[in-house]
Design a protein around this motif. Structure first.
Motif, short mmCIF file in Angstrom:
data_model
loop_
_atom_site.label_atom_id
_atom_site.label_comp_id
_atom_site.label_asym_id
_atom_site.label_seq_id
_atom_site.Cartn_x
_atom_site.Cartn_y
_atom_site.Cartn_z
N PRO A 52 45.29 -9.62 85.79
CA PRO A 52 44.20 -9.80 86.76
C PRO A 52 44.51 -10.95 87.70
CG PRO A 52 43.60 -10.71 84.63
CD PRO A 52 44.93 -10.04 84.46
N LYS A 53 43.77 -11.00 88.81
CA LYS A 53 43.92 -12.10 89.75
C LYS A 53 43.52 -13.41 89.07
CE LYS A 53 43.17 -9.44 93.92
NZ LYS A 53 42.41 -9.29 95.14
N HIS A 54 44.20 -14.49 89.46
CA HIS A 54 43.89 -15.79 88.87
C HIS A 54 42.54 -16.30 89.33
CE1 HIS A 54 47.72 -16.51 86.90
NE2 HIS A 54 48.29 -15.93 87.93
N ASN A 55 41.80 -16.78 88.37
CA ASN A 55 40.49 -17.33 88.63
C ASN A 55 40.23 -18.32 87.49
OD1 ASN A 55 37.57 -17.48 87.97
ND2 ASN A 55 37.35 -16.15 89.75
N LEU A 56 39.93 -19.56 87.82
CA LEU A 56 39.76 -20.59 86.80
C LEU A 56 38.71 -20.20 85.78
CD1 LEU A 56 40.54 -23.36 85.74
CD2 LEU A 56 38.85 -24.35 87.28
N TYR A 57 37.60 -19.66 86.23
CA TYR A 57 36.53 -19.27 85.31
C TYR A 57 37.01 -18.17 84.37
CZ TYR A 57 32.24 -17.21 83.55
OH TYR A 57 31.27 -16.70 82.73
N ARG A 58 37.59 -17.10 84.92
CA ARG A 58 38.07 -15.98 84.09
C ARG A 58 39.16 -16.44 83.13
NH1 ARG A 58 39.43 -11.80 88.34
NH2 ARG A 58 37.57 -12.02 89.56
N ASN A 59 40.08 -17.25 83.62
CA ASN A 59 41.16 -17.72 82.75
C ASN A 59 40.62 -18.55 81.60
OD1 ASN A 59 42.87 -16.43 84.48
ND2 ASN A 59 43.75 -18.28 85.36
N THR A 60 39.59 -19.34 81.86
CA THR A 60 38.96 -20.12 80.80
C THR A 60 38.30 -19.19 79.78
OG1 THR A 60 38.60 -21.95 82.33
CG2 THR A 60 37.28 -21.93 80.31
N ILE A 61 37.63 -18.17 80.27
CA ILE A 61 37.00 -17.19 79.37
C ILE A 61 38.06 -16.50 78.51
CG2 ILE A 61 35.69 -15.02 79.27
CD1 ILE A 61 34.01 -17.52 79.97
N TYR A 62 39.18 -16.09 79.12
CA TYR A 62 40.26 -15.45 78.36
C TYR A 62 40.80 -16.39 77.28
CZ TYR A 62 40.39 -12.15 82.30
OH TYR A 62 40.07 -11.24 83.26
N ALA A 63 40.97 -17.66 77.64
CA ALA A 63 41.49 -18.63 76.68
C ALA A 63 40.51 -18.81 75.51
CB ALA A 63 41.74 -19.97 77.37
N LEU A 64 39.23 -18.89 75.82
CA LEU A 64 38.22 -19.03 74.76
C LEU A 64 38.15 -17.79 73.89
CD1 LEU A 64 35.42 -20.92 76.71
CD2 LEU A 64 37.01 -21.85 75.00
N GLU A 65 38.30 -16.61 74.49
CA GLU A 65 38.34 -15.37 73.71
C GLU A 65 39.53 -15.37 72.76
OE1 GLU A 65 38.35 -12.28 76.67
OE2 GLU A 65 36.17 -12.35 76.91
N GLY A 66 40.67 -15.86 73.25
CA GLY A 66 41.86 -15.96 72.41
C GLY A 66 41.63 -16.93 71.26
N LEU A 67 40.99 -18.06 71.55
CA LEU A 67 40.70 -19.04 70.50
C LEU A 67 39.77 -18.46 69.45
CD1 LEU A 67 40.93 -21.93 69.41
CD2 LEU A 67 38.99 -22.53 70.88
N VAL A 68 38.72 -17.80 69.88
CA VAL A 68 37.78 -17.18 68.93
C VAL A 68 38.50 -16.14 68.09
CG1 VAL A 68 35.76 -15.65 68.75
CG2 VAL A 68 35.71 -17.63 70.29
N ASP A 69 39.35 -15.34 68.71
CA ASP A 69 40.07 -14.30 67.99
C ASP A 69 41.01 -14.89 66.94
OD1 ASP A 69 40.80 -11.40 67.74
OD2 ASP A 69 42.78 -12.24 68.21
#
Length: 123
Positions: free
Chosen positions: A6-23
């Motif tokens: 996906p296109k880079h976006n600070l908010y989305r990238n943060t959400i992806y990182a948090l999803e990875g952490l939760v997983d």
């Protein structure tokens, strides 16, 4: 061919990182042990009668195994995505990831030993 990027976006990238952490917290027992070590030894690092600099070194060193475990989990998941069958290269990739975790743990232990020896003037 459309790439899975996906296109880079600070908010989305943060959400992806948090999803990875939760997983990884939910699905990786080794990561849970690493977090337990971080909290246990992290607390010890701050309650020992040490100068702030020494406590900081001890505390920050505890992140090495956590970072290594994250990389190891990524390697394992990538290998499992490619094949569930036994393959020597898949085994070697997973073994190298496990080696990364082991080496990071050993480096952390050495940092603790060296720091405590210097802090308590035993060398």
């Amino acid at each position: 061919m459309k790439l899975n990027k996906p296109k880079h976006n600070l908010y989305r990238n943060t959400i992806y990182a948090l999803e990875g952490l939760v997983d990884i917290v939910k699905n990786e027992t080794s990561f849970k042990w690493q977090l337990l070590m971080l909290f246990g030894f992290g607390t010890l690092a701050w309650i020992l009668p040490l100068h702030f600099g020494y406590s900081s070194i001890l505390f920050l060193s505890l992140f090495l195994p956590i970072l290594a475990e994250i990389v190891n989990s990524a390697i394992e998941r990538t290998v499992d995505l490619v094949t569930q069958d036994y393959h020597i290269l898949a085994k070697q990739a997973k073994d190298v990831g496990a080696t990364l975790v082991l080496v990071s743990f050993l480096v952390t232990v050495l940092i603790w030993i060296a720091t405590l020896l210097v802090a308590f003037k035993l060398v």
